[in-house]
Enzyme design. Structure first.
Site, PDB file in Angstrom:
ATOM      1  CB  VAL A   1       4.224 -17.720   9.673  1.00  0.00           C
ATOM      2  CG1 VAL A   1       4.665 -16.846  10.837  1.00  0.00           C
ATOM      3  CG2 VAL A   1       5.244 -18.830   9.424  1.00  0.00           C
TER       4      VAL A   1
ATOM      5  CD  GLU B   1      -4.474   1.789   8.807  1.00  0.00           C
ATOM      6  OE1 GLU B   1      -4.971   2.154   7.723  1.00  0.00           O
ATOM      7  OE2 GLU B   1      -4.597   2.438   9.845  1.00  0.00           O
TER       8      GLU B   1
ATOM      9  CB  CYS C   1      -2.890   1.333   0.659  1.00  0.00           C
ATOM     10  SG  CYS C   1      -1.974   2.476   1.718  1.00  0.00           S
TER      11      CYS C   1
HETATM   12  P1  NAD Z   1      -1.422  -9.322   1.329  1.00  0.00           P
HETATM   13  O1  NAD Z   1      -2.711  -9.046   2.002  1.00  0.00           O
HETATM   14  O2  NAD Z   1      -1.387 -10.320   0.251  1.00  0.00           O
HETATM   15  O3  NAD Z   1      -0.317  -9.808   2.410  1.00  0.00           O
HETATM   16  C1  NAD Z   1      -0.029  -9.031   3.546  1.00  0.00           C
HETATM   17  C2  NAD Z   1       0.573  -9.901   4.627  1.00  0.00           C
HETATM   18  O4  NAD Z   1      -0.404 -10.845   5.081  1.00  0.00           O
HETATM   19  C3  NAD Z   1       1.784 -10.712   4.196  1.00  0.00           C
HETATM   20  O5  NAD Z   1       2.759 -10.646   5.230  1.00  0.00           O
HETATM   21  C4  NAD Z   1       1.207 -12.125   4.056  1.00  0.00           C
HETATM   22  O6  NAD Z   1       2.185 -13.152   4.224  1.00  0.00           O
HETATM   23  C5  NAD Z   1       0.186 -12.140   5.172  1.00  0.00           C
HETATM   24  N1  NAD Z   1      -0.901 -13.126   5.052  1.00  0.00           N
HETATM   25  C6  NAD Z   1      -1.436 -13.653   3.922  1.00  0.00           C
HETATM   26  N2  NAD Z   1      -2.454 -14.481   4.230  1.00  0.00           N
HETATM   27  C7  NAD Z   1      -2.582 -14.469   5.584  1.00  0.00           C
HETATM   28  C8  NAD Z   1      -3.477 -15.087   6.497  1.00  0.00           C
HETATM   29  N3  NAD Z   1      -4.467 -15.895   6.106  1.00  0.00           N
HETATM   30  N4  NAD Z   1      -3.337 -14.827   7.832  1.00  0.00           N
HETATM   31  C9  NAD Z   1      -2.375 -13.978   8.264  1.00  0.00           C
HETATM   32  N5  NAD Z   1      -1.485 -13.362   7.438  1.00  0.00           N
HETATM   33  C10 NAD Z   1      -1.599 -13.604   6.107  1.00  0.00           C
HETATM   34  O7  NAD Z   1      -0.873  -7.895   0.811  1.00  0.00           O
HETATM   35  P2  NAD Z   1       0.355  -7.544  -0.157  1.00  0.00           P
HETATM   36  O8  NAD Z   1       0.066  -8.040  -1.532  1.00  0.00           O
HETATM   37  O9  NAD Z   1       1.642  -7.899   0.502  1.00  0.00           O
HETATM   38  O10 NAD Z   1       0.261  -5.925  -0.129  1.00  0.00           O
HETATM   39  C11 NAD Z   1      -0.632  -5.193  -0.899  1.00  0.00           C
HETATM   40  C12 NAD Z   1      -1.880  -4.824  -0.127  1.00  0.00           C
HETATM   41  O11 NAD Z   1      -1.556  -4.088   1.049  1.00  0.00           O
HETATM   42  C13 NAD Z   1      -2.784  -3.903  -0.942  1.00  0.00           C
HETATM   43  O12 NAD Z   1      -4.119  -4.318  -0.799  1.00  0.00           O
HETATM   44  C14 NAD Z   1      -2.573  -2.543  -0.292  1.00  0.00           C
HETATM   45  O13 NAD Z   1      -3.627  -1.628  -0.473  1.00  0.00           O
HETATM   46  C15 NAD Z   1      -2.384  -2.919   1.140  1.00  0.00           C
HETATM   47  N6  NAD Z   1      -1.726  -1.846   1.891  1.00  0.00           N
HETATM   48  C16 NAD Z   1      -2.488  -1.069   2.747  1.00  0.00           C
HETATM   49  C17 NAD Z   1      -1.892  -0.010   3.444  1.00  0.00           C
HETATM   50  C18 NAD Z   1      -2.695   0.852   4.396  1.00  0.00           C
HETATM   51  O14 NAD Z   1      -2.092   1.515   5.244  1.00  0.00           O
HETATM   52  N7  NAD Z   1      -4.013   0.886   4.317  1.00  0.00           N
HETATM   53  C19 NAD Z   1      -0.543   0.265   3.263  1.00  0.00           C
HETATM   54  C20 NAD Z   1       0.200  -0.536   2.383  1.00  0.00           C
HETATM   55  C21 NAD Z   1      -0.410  -1.593   1.703  1.00  0.00           C
END
Ligand code: NAD
Length: 493
Positions: A223, A262, A296
């Site tokens: 998605v 982010e 993060c």
């Molecule tokens: P993730 O990157 O695995 O997933 C994040 C989102 O991306 C999910 O909704 C996932 O379904 C979606 N996604 C995955 N592959 C995709 C693609 N190819 N195209 C579009 N969407 C896709 O992250 P996570 O494991 O859910 O969360 C942890 C990460 O989030 C850590 O790296 C953390 O540092 C980061 N984070 C950053 C902040 C900030 O403000 N900088 C805040 C909170 C978390």
């Protein structure tokens, strides 16, 4: 058990194909929180279509800002009114302990939203200073007094994609600024935490956000890929890992999407020899155990002056042992679980790396014996860590602190900057002037001195550099991230 009404598309609750659903698991108990609908590419396309129509054909984008601010304020009021239910859901679907749910998970995003609404109410076109143009045809003839204004238009249709760790904070933090500026939105939450997002859809429905302006689809990378590559999407606002952030830039490149990213971090907290040890240890503890290290901006590399390092490590290990580990449903719990088995496997993998390296394990390094269910992992501290090792360079996203020694301020700054990330950072020192000068040399998005301001300020911008991202959320530039300027020029006389 939470029962979702479906996906929220074009102001309606929409059933997914074959009623496909997936159990959402409480990470502390492994009990089922509820069955969540799982959206697919076709649902994403329907949501994009609805958001596109709402942007192009309704009056949302061209309404006066104060009118949209009034709608969003009603939305945020209604969100607060359902606060108890939302907080209970953050605790059960994300495994957040209650003090954290009350503060950073809930109160802070409400403050951010109220700040943005107040800013939107004061939003005005920016007047340009006049300039005189000479008369090129007749040097003795009349000149032109020219001036103009800068207007701010919405970007268009925004896709917002969020991670699991702060589901309410990050979902609200994308809906509010995007809609205030007149954009329309398709939100896709993490498949691990879909329910808080769907509750926000219910509230949007109740208070009457115009149909198609806010759409919520669940699902995973399939998605997300549609949302970041479809030509009808103008901008992607993404919070998540650096790897997925890079994939999203690539997916959005053929259609030249604007991106707000982010991403992750591996921030450094510098403890100078003159620091107040107790306060540095308290900050150090929070910086690797908050939300079990799933934050993060956590400062998980602790750069400690070699003169005080042994005392720091001993006090940090003792403080970590005193944390009450357990189910976040109990308000006395200070340290909860990781989100799931895969995240715990990741942490265990890195701890094995640490054990095999030259670093010294001084605490934790295992699952707590007291917890028979759930995805718990003990607060884990490595001392004598080499900054080039995997545990110091990669974002583990678990409760692992890496203590690294230094002898001079220059060395501390160099080690802090030797990272592919640049999100946050900290300095502990009795010499606040020197700490401030060092803060200027750190290549990162924010630096807290002696523990910072006490909380995340409602008006402070936040965001990273390098692999921590592009752009800033919150603060005075927040609405601009969702806007594009348009210059209108005219003769002043
Ligand atoms: P993730 O990157 O695995 O997933 C994040 C989102 O991306 C999910 O909704 C996932 O379904 C979606 N996604 C995955 N592959 C995709 C693609 N190819 N195209 C579009 N969407 C896709 O992250 P996570 O494991 O859910 O969360 C942890 C990460 O989030 C850590 O790296 C953390 O540092 C980061 N984070 C950053 C902040 C900030 O403000 N900088 C805040 C909170 C978390």
């Amino acid at each position: 058990m939470f029962t979702a009404r479906g996906l929220y598309i074009d102001g309606n609750w929409h059933r997914v194909a074959n009623d496909r659903s997936e159990a959402v698991i409480n990470p502390a108990t492994e009990a089922v929180v509820g069955e969540a609908p799982v959206g697919n590419a076709r649902d994403a396309e329907a949501a994009i279509g609805a958001a596109r129509r709402a942007f192009d054909a309704s009056d949302w984008a061209i309404r006066p800002m104060v009118d949209r601010a009034e709608v969003i304020e009603r939305f945020v009021d209604a969100v607060e009114a359902r606060g108890a239910e939302i907080k209970a859901m953050i605790t059960s679907e994300a495994g957040s302990v209650q003090w954290l749910t009350e503060s950073l998970q809930f109160a802070t995003p409400i403050e951010h939203a109220r700040y943005a609404i107040a800013e939107a109410r004061g939003w005005r076109p920016v007047a340009l200073a006049p300039e005189v143009s000479p008369n090129f045809y007749d040097p003795d003839g009349p000149g032109t007094l020219g001036t103009g204004v800068v207007l701010h238009d919405p970007v268009g249709v925004v896709a917002a994609i969020t991670p699991y760790n702060f589901p309410f904070f990050l979902n609200l933090g994308k809906i509010v600024p995007a809609l205030l500026m007149g954009n329309t939105l398709v939100l896709k939450p993490s498949p691990l935490t879909p329910f808080v997002a769907l509750i926000l859809g219910e509230i949007a429905d109740e208070i009457g956000i115009p149909k198609g302006v806010l759409n919520i689809v669940t699902g995973g990378a399939d998605v997300g890929t549609v949302l970041t590559s479809d030509a009808r999407i103008d901008m992607v606002s993404f919070t998540g890992s650096d790897a997925v952030g890079a994939a999203i830039m690539a997916q959005g490149a053929p259609t030249l999407k604007r991106v707000l990213l982010e991403l992750g971090g591996k921030s450094a907290m510098i403890v100078r020899a003159d620091a107040d040890l107790a306060s540095a240890v308290a900050d150090g503890l929070a910086n690797f155990t908050l939300h079990s290290g799933q934050g993060c901006a956590l400062q998980t590399r602790h750069l400690v002056h070699n003169r005080i390092r042994a005392a720091y490590v001993e006090a940090l290990a003792e403080a970590a042992r005193s944390l009450v580990i357990g189910n976040p449903a109990d308000p006395a719990t200070m340290f909860g679980p990781l989100i799931g088995a895969a995240q715990r496997d990741r942490v265990e993998h890195y701890v094995e790396h640490g054990r095999a390296s030259s670093a010294r394990l001084v605490g934790g390094g295992r699952r707590p014996a007291s917890q028979v269910r759930g995805f718990f992992y003990e607060p884990t501290i490595f001392d004598d860590v080499d900054n080039s090792s995997a545990i110091a360079q990669d974002e583990i996203f678990g409760p692992v602190a890496c203590v690294i020694g230094f002898d001079t301020d220059d060395e501390a700054v160099a080690i802090a900057n030797d990272s592919k990330f640049g999100l946050s950072g900290g300095i502990h020192s009795a010499d606040v002037g020197r700490a401030y000068s060092m803060a200027g040399r750190l290549r990162t998005g924010d630096v807290s001195i002696n523990g910072g301001a006490g909380k995340m300020l409602s008006h402070a911008p936040f965001g990273g550099i390098k692999r921590s991202g592009l752009g800033r959320e919150y603060g005075s530039g927040w609405l601009h991230e969702y806007a594009q300027s348009k210059t209108v020029l005219f003769h002043a006389g």
